[in-house]
Design an enzyme around this catalytic site. Sequence first.
Site, PDB file in Angstrom:
ATOM      1  N   VAL A  88      15.096  -2.627  -5.505  1.00  0.00           N
ATOM      2  CA  VAL A  88      15.936  -1.428  -5.396  1.00  0.00           C
ATOM      3  C   VAL A  88      15.881  -0.962  -3.935  1.00  0.00           C
ATOM      4  O   VAL A  88      14.798  -0.887  -3.343  1.00  0.00           O
ATOM      5  CB  VAL A  88      15.427  -0.320  -6.345  1.00  0.00           C
ATOM      6  CG1 VAL A  88      16.241   0.960  -6.158  1.00  0.00           C
ATOM      7  CG2 VAL A  88      15.475  -0.796  -7.783  1.00  0.00           C
ATOM      8  N   SER A 148       9.967   2.081  -1.170  1.00  0.00           N
ATOM      9  CA  SER A 148       8.524   1.820  -1.218  1.00  0.00           C
ATOM     10  C   SER A 148       7.756   3.124  -1.103  1.00  0.00           C
ATOM     11  O   SER A 148       8.194   4.055  -0.408  1.00  0.00           O
ATOM     12  CB  SER A 148       8.135   0.899  -0.055  1.00  0.00           C
ATOM     13  OG  SER A 148       6.738   0.911   0.137  1.00  0.00           O
ATOM     14  N   GLY A 203      12.391   2.452  -7.524  1.00  0.00           N
ATOM     15  CA  GLY A 203      12.065   1.027  -7.694  1.00  0.00           C
ATOM     16  C   GLY A 203      11.250   0.825  -8.961  1.00  0.00           C
ATOM     17  O   GLY A 203      11.553  -0.028  -9.809  1.00  0.00           O
ATOM     18  N   HIS A 204      10.199   1.647  -9.114  1.00  0.00           N
ATOM     19  CA  HIS A 204       9.418   1.599 -10.357  1.00  0.00           C
ATOM     20  C   HIS A 204      10.317   1.955 -11.543  1.00  0.00           C
ATOM     21  O   HIS A 204      10.182   1.398 -12.631  1.00  0.00           O
ATOM     22  CB  HIS A 204       8.263   2.601 -10.311  1.00  0.00           C
ATOM     23  CG  HIS A 204       7.293   2.378  -9.189  1.00  0.00           C
ATOM     24  ND1 HIS A 204       7.159   3.255  -8.138  1.00  0.00           N
ATOM     25  CD2 HIS A 204       6.403   1.388  -8.959  1.00  0.00           C
ATOM     26  CE1 HIS A 204       6.219   2.809  -7.302  1.00  0.00           C
ATOM     27  NE2 HIS A 204       5.753   1.684  -7.775  1.00  0.00           N
ATOM     28  N   MET A 213       0.869   1.360  -8.878  1.00  0.00           N
ATOM     29  CA  MET A 213      -0.185   2.137  -8.229  1.00  0.00           C
ATOM     30  C   MET A 213       0.247   3.592  -8.087  1.00  0.00           C
ATOM     31  O   MET A 213      -0.302   4.330  -7.263  1.00  0.00           O
ATOM     32  CB  MET A 213      -0.512   1.532  -6.861  1.00  0.00           C
ATOM     33  CG  MET A 213      -1.071   0.122  -6.990  1.00  0.00           C
ATOM     34  SD  MET A 213      -2.141  -0.357  -5.642  1.00  0.00           S
ATOM     35  CE  MET A 213      -1.005  -0.271  -4.293  1.00  0.00           C
ATOM     36  N   LYS A 249      10.661  -7.170  -4.958  1.00  0.00           N
ATOM     37  CA  LYS A 249      10.271  -6.594  -3.662  1.00  0.00           C
ATOM     38  C   LYS A 249       8.968  -7.220  -3.174  1.00  0.00           C
ATOM     39  O   LYS A 249       8.788  -7.472  -1.999  1.00  0.00           O
ATOM     40  CB  LYS A 249      10.130  -5.088  -3.831  1.00  0.00           C
ATOM     41  CG  LYS A 249       9.135  -4.409  -2.947  1.00  0.00           C
ATOM     42  CD  LYS A 249       9.829  -3.726  -1.811  1.00  0.00           C
ATOM     43  CE  LYS A 249       8.936  -3.186  -0.734  1.00  0.00           C
ATOM     44  NZ  LYS A 249       7.583  -2.901  -1.049  1.00  0.00           N
ATOM     45  N   ASP A 250       8.027  -7.448  -4.105  1.00  0.00           N
ATOM     46  CA  ASP A 250       6.756  -8.094  -3.768  1.00  0.00           C
ATOM     47  C   ASP A 250       6.821  -9.532  -4.274  1.00  0.00           C
ATOM     48  O   ASP A 250       6.160  -9.900  -5.247  1.00  0.00           O
ATOM     49  CB  ASP A 250       5.604  -7.320  -4.414  1.00  0.00           C
ATOM     50  CG  ASP A 250       5.554  -5.889  -3.901  1.00  0.00           C
ATOM     51  OD1 ASP A 250       5.009  -5.666  -2.822  1.00  0.00           O
ATOM     52  OD2 ASP A 250       6.122  -4.987  -4.575  1.00  0.00           O
TER      53      ASP A 250
HETATM   54  P1  AMP Z   1       3.333  -0.708  -6.544  1.00  0.00           P
HETATM   55  O1  AMP Z   1       3.153   0.603  -7.217  1.00  0.00           O
HETATM   56  O2  AMP Z   1       3.838  -0.619  -5.143  1.00  0.00           O
HETATM   57  O3  AMP Z   1       2.131  -1.609  -6.690  1.00  0.00           O
HETATM   58  O4  AMP Z   1       4.510  -1.452  -7.322  1.00  0.00           O
HETATM   59  C1  AMP Z   1       4.469  -1.612  -8.714  1.00  0.00           C
HETATM   60  C2  AMP Z   1       5.573  -2.522  -9.122  1.00  0.00           C
HETATM   61  O5  AMP Z   1       6.834  -1.974  -8.737  1.00  0.00           O
HETATM   62  C3  AMP Z   1       5.475  -3.915  -8.458  1.00  0.00           C
HETATM   63  O6  AMP Z   1       5.828  -4.897  -9.412  1.00  0.00           O
HETATM   64  C4  AMP Z   1       6.494  -3.820  -7.362  1.00  0.00           C
HETATM   65  O7  AMP Z   1       7.035  -5.079  -6.991  1.00  0.00           O
HETATM   66  C5  AMP Z   1       7.556  -2.938  -8.005  1.00  0.00           C
HETATM   67  N1  AMP Z   1       8.382  -2.310  -6.983  1.00  0.00           N
HETATM   68  C6  AMP Z   1       7.970  -1.534  -5.945  1.00  0.00           C
HETATM   69  N2  AMP Z   1       9.004  -1.172  -5.173  1.00  0.00           N
HETATM   70  C7  AMP Z   1      10.110  -1.737  -5.720  1.00  0.00           C
HETATM   71  C8  AMP Z   1      11.497  -1.747  -5.383  1.00  0.00           C
HETATM   72  N3  AMP Z   1      11.974  -1.121  -4.323  1.00  0.00           N
HETATM   73  N4  AMP Z   1      12.347  -2.444  -6.189  1.00  0.00           N
HETATM   74  C9  AMP Z   1      11.885  -3.110  -7.281  1.00  0.00           C
HETATM   75  N5  AMP Z   1      10.588  -3.126  -7.655  1.00  0.00           N
HETATM   76  C10 AMP Z   1       9.712  -2.462  -6.883  1.00  0.00           C
END
Ligand code: AMP
Length: 283
Positions: free
Chosen positions: A176, A185, A36-37, A30, A149-150
């Site tokens: 991460v 996050s 993390g990404h 998103m 993380k999710d």
């Molecule tokens: P989001 O943009 O928050 O929807 O996350 C996109 C992807 O990145 C999802 O698969 C999350 O699980 C992953 N993600 C977000 N934060 C982390 C993190 N700290 N470590 C590993 N993966 C992450």
Amino acid sequence: MEVATSISRLRELIRDARRRKLSIGCVPTMGALHCGHGALIERARAECGLVVVTIFVNPIQFDRKDDYEQYARDFEADSAFCRQRGVDVLFAPSEAEMYPQPARTFVEAPGLGDRLCGAFRPGHFRGVATVVAKLFNIVQPDVAYFGEKDAQQLAIIRQMAADLNFPVSIAAVPTVREEDGLAVSSRNRRLSAEQRRAAPVLFRALCEGRRLIAGGERDASKVKTAICRVLAAEPAIRLEYAEIVDSHFKPVHHIESDVRILAAAWIGSTRLIDNLAAPVGDR
Ligand code: AMP
């Protein structure tokens, strides 16, 4: 790196990559990209011929309007982030491109999607499963990368890909963390300095639960009590839930095999989630 905003252009790029016999890796996000990404992208870059990152703040997965509106958006920074990491295609569709008419067909994840975070965020996982199914149909990746993380989201997507026969393998990437343990996050940006100082208590509480389980504690309620005790030391944090689940994401009372500890907590108006795998000890 090419930025595609239309589904038709993205499909052209995918067709071209297929002609060139490249394997396709997809990293759905998103935006508001962080390290993390970055870990997901690096893994995709190492394993796939064509790396597609998607950025779409999916309105149908937000249970609160204010959370959707406040969600960090910075396309310029995100696109530089992807370029630096060797991403081939950044797919960043508008809401009108993804939902040209109000969606009337959804992917449901009953059971798994209604528990834990799903119990507190009605419709959230339906929105996630639906948009990920759409992205799988648009990008048609060989491998899609998701963060541990999710963890509940990851479990739901694995289930969906298996149930609906998506020809994609789902790769899980470890969480991460910041140096003090806080899971990285996009929502951490909303924390004040004082809240940021308090936030790692969530990770410390999960570590305490993991320590007890490794040491032989088998009563899940005792582990949860210990987690609450650690969190209580930080008045700024309000626990939403802490749960211990088995490999099917079912809450357990008696811990018999390796489990996962999940928790969600609020600091002010920011909701944080975290989880840890907790292997049972030798005893
Ligand atoms: P989001 O943009 O928050 O929807 O996350 C996109 C992807 O990145 C999802 O698969 C999350 O699980 C992953 N993600 C977000 N934060 C982390 C993190 N700290 N470590 C590993 N993966 C992450």
